[in-house]
Design an enzyme around this catalytic site. Structure first.
Site, PDB file in Angstrom:
ATOM      1  N   CYS A 155       2.764   3.699   8.919  1.00 25.79           N
ATOM      2  CA  CYS A 155       2.797   4.954   8.171  1.00 25.79           C
ATOM      3  C   CYS A 155       3.683   5.980   8.880  1.00 25.79           C
ATOM      4  O   CYS A 155       3.472   6.281  10.060  1.00 25.79           O
ATOM      5  CB  CYS A 155       1.389   5.505   7.993  1.00 25.79           C
ATOM      6  SG  CYS A 155       1.360   7.089   7.115  1.00 25.79           S
ATOM      7  N   GLN A 182      -6.998  -1.992   4.111  1.00 25.89           N
ATOM      8  CA  GLN A 182      -6.150  -1.568   5.232  1.00 25.89           C
ATOM      9  C   GLN A 182      -6.774  -0.399   5.999  1.00 25.89           C
ATOM     10  O   GLN A 182      -7.164   0.607   5.412  1.00 25.89           O
ATOM     11  CB  GLN A 182      -4.762  -1.149   4.750  1.00 25.89           C
ATOM     12  CG  GLN A 182      -3.808  -0.870   5.906  1.00 25.89           C
ATOM     13  CD  GLN A 182      -2.442  -0.403   5.473  1.00 25.89           C
ATOM     14  OE1 GLN A 182      -2.244   0.763   5.183  1.00 25.89           O
ATOM     15  NE2 GLN A 182      -1.479  -1.336   5.407  1.00 25.89           N
ATOM     16  N   PRO A 214       0.852  -1.194   0.000  1.00 24.60           N
ATOM     17  CA  PRO A 214       0.000   0.000   0.000  1.00 24.60           C
ATOM     18  C   PRO A 214       0.885   1.240   0.000  1.00 24.60           C
ATOM     19  O   PRO A 214       1.841   1.334   0.773  1.00 24.60           O
ATOM     20  CB  PRO A 214      -0.770  -0.126   1.322  1.00 24.60           C
ATOM     21  CG  PRO A 214       0.138  -0.908   2.217  1.00 24.60           C
ATOM     22  CD  PRO A 214       0.874  -1.864   1.313  1.00 24.60           C
TER      23      PRO A 214
END
Length: 325
Positions: A108, A78, A17
């Site tokens: 992240c 996600q 991702p």
């Protein structure tokens, strides 16, 4: 040997991702080429309220079908957040819509995301990570996999094993590890050996991630991490046929990569899809972004990017790309 047999013997390739890059259109184009076995959506931010179906579908348009890309590759949804109960209810909504699996983001590095207690900053709180994974796992039907993605830490690697154990003990079905801390960002090297240390200590399938740009990197990553499955992000954007190259490598055959003409054809195909989906003023940015991200692996992309980066007229941009054919 078919794809399933290759995967059984050599492991899967997962398209990572990437916020603002790997949307449903990019997933469609990359998986259409082949070599990718699983995709994960860009993270969907979950705050203090349950996501609506509209919000989920915006990031996971594949759920309007069967949770697969048009090429038949599963797409995990996600979620990113810090409130266990709200994440769990949002996961339930995604599953109702057809999500084949749920992934939880603990990696992240975005300052904005971290400021709002999401992503890699949670790696300072293994107990909260455990609570999130456990609550989601207990809320989602057992036939739906719940996985997580983490970095080696926030500021340092001191809690890497604690976080992996927290995720494992909470009942996760799998864990992808980006082999760098938040502070290390995307600067090489990726510490694949750290994934190997974690893999020895936890009883859960591990996917290695970080700094895989070619078949040689893939081989070293697997050797140092001990993982069969590898997640690739920037490497697959820079060289979209990398999945096929790796599959050929797994079979002991050679794949020298796609010719530049073929890459331009792929880019033009992407151009056409994006143009049909977005207002004209947003289209050129997406095309330039992908061309820019090809530069580390394609010397031809450097010259073309220099010429098109000042163009905003779509006809001029398309003509310049077509001139490469």
């Amino acid at each position: 040997m078919n794809t399933d047999e290759v995967n059984a013997n050599h492991g899967k390739i997962v398209l990572a991702p990437m916020e603002g890059v790997v949307d449903s259109t990019m997933r469609h184009v990359i998986t259409q080429l082949g070599g990718v076995d699983l995709c994960v959506t860009e993270f969907i931010r979950v705050t203090d309220r349950v996501l609506s179906p509209r919000e989920i579908l915006k990031h996971a348009t594949e759920l309007s079908g069967s949770g697969l890309t048009p090429s038949g590759v599963p797409v995990a949804v996600q979620l990113l957040g810090s409130v266990p109960e709200v994440l769990a209810q949002s996961a339930i909504e995604a599953v109702k819509m057809g999500a084949p699996s749920i992934d939880l983001n603990f990696g992240c590095p975005s300052k904005t995301v971290n400021k709002h207690r999401g992503g890699a900053v949670l790696l300072d709180e293994p107990d909260l990570i455990h609570a999130i994974v456990k609550t989601v796992r207990q809320s989602v039907p057992q036939n739906i996999a719940v996985t997580a993605k983490m970095r080696l830490g926030n500021l340092d690697k001191s809690l890497a094993l604690d976080n992996a154990k927290a995720i494992t003990d909470a009942g996760a079905d799998g864990l992808a590890i980006h082999a760098r801390t938040k502070v290390e960002g995307y600067k090489p090297p990726a510490h694949w050996e750290w994934i190997g240390r974690i893999k020895e200590e936890v009883d859960i399938p591990i996917v290695a991630n970080g700094e895989v740009w070619n078949c040689e990197d893939y081989q070293r990553c697997r050797a140092l991490s001990g993982c069969e499955d590898v997640m690739i992000g920037r490497g697959l954007i820079a060289r979209p046929e990398l999945g096929l190259m790796i599959k050929s490598y797994q079979l002991g055959t050679s794949h020298s990569g796609a010719a530049w003409r073929d890459i331009i054809s792929i880019l033009l195909h992407y151009f056409a899809i994006v143009e049909s989906q977005l207002p004209p003023k947003y289209v050129h940015g997406r095309i330039k972004q992908w061309l820019h991200m090809m530069r580390p692996q394609r010397e031809e992309a450097e010259g073309v990017f220099r010429e098109v980066k000042i163009l905003s007229d779509l006809n001029q941009l398309r003509a310049r790309l077509e001139a490469e054919l």
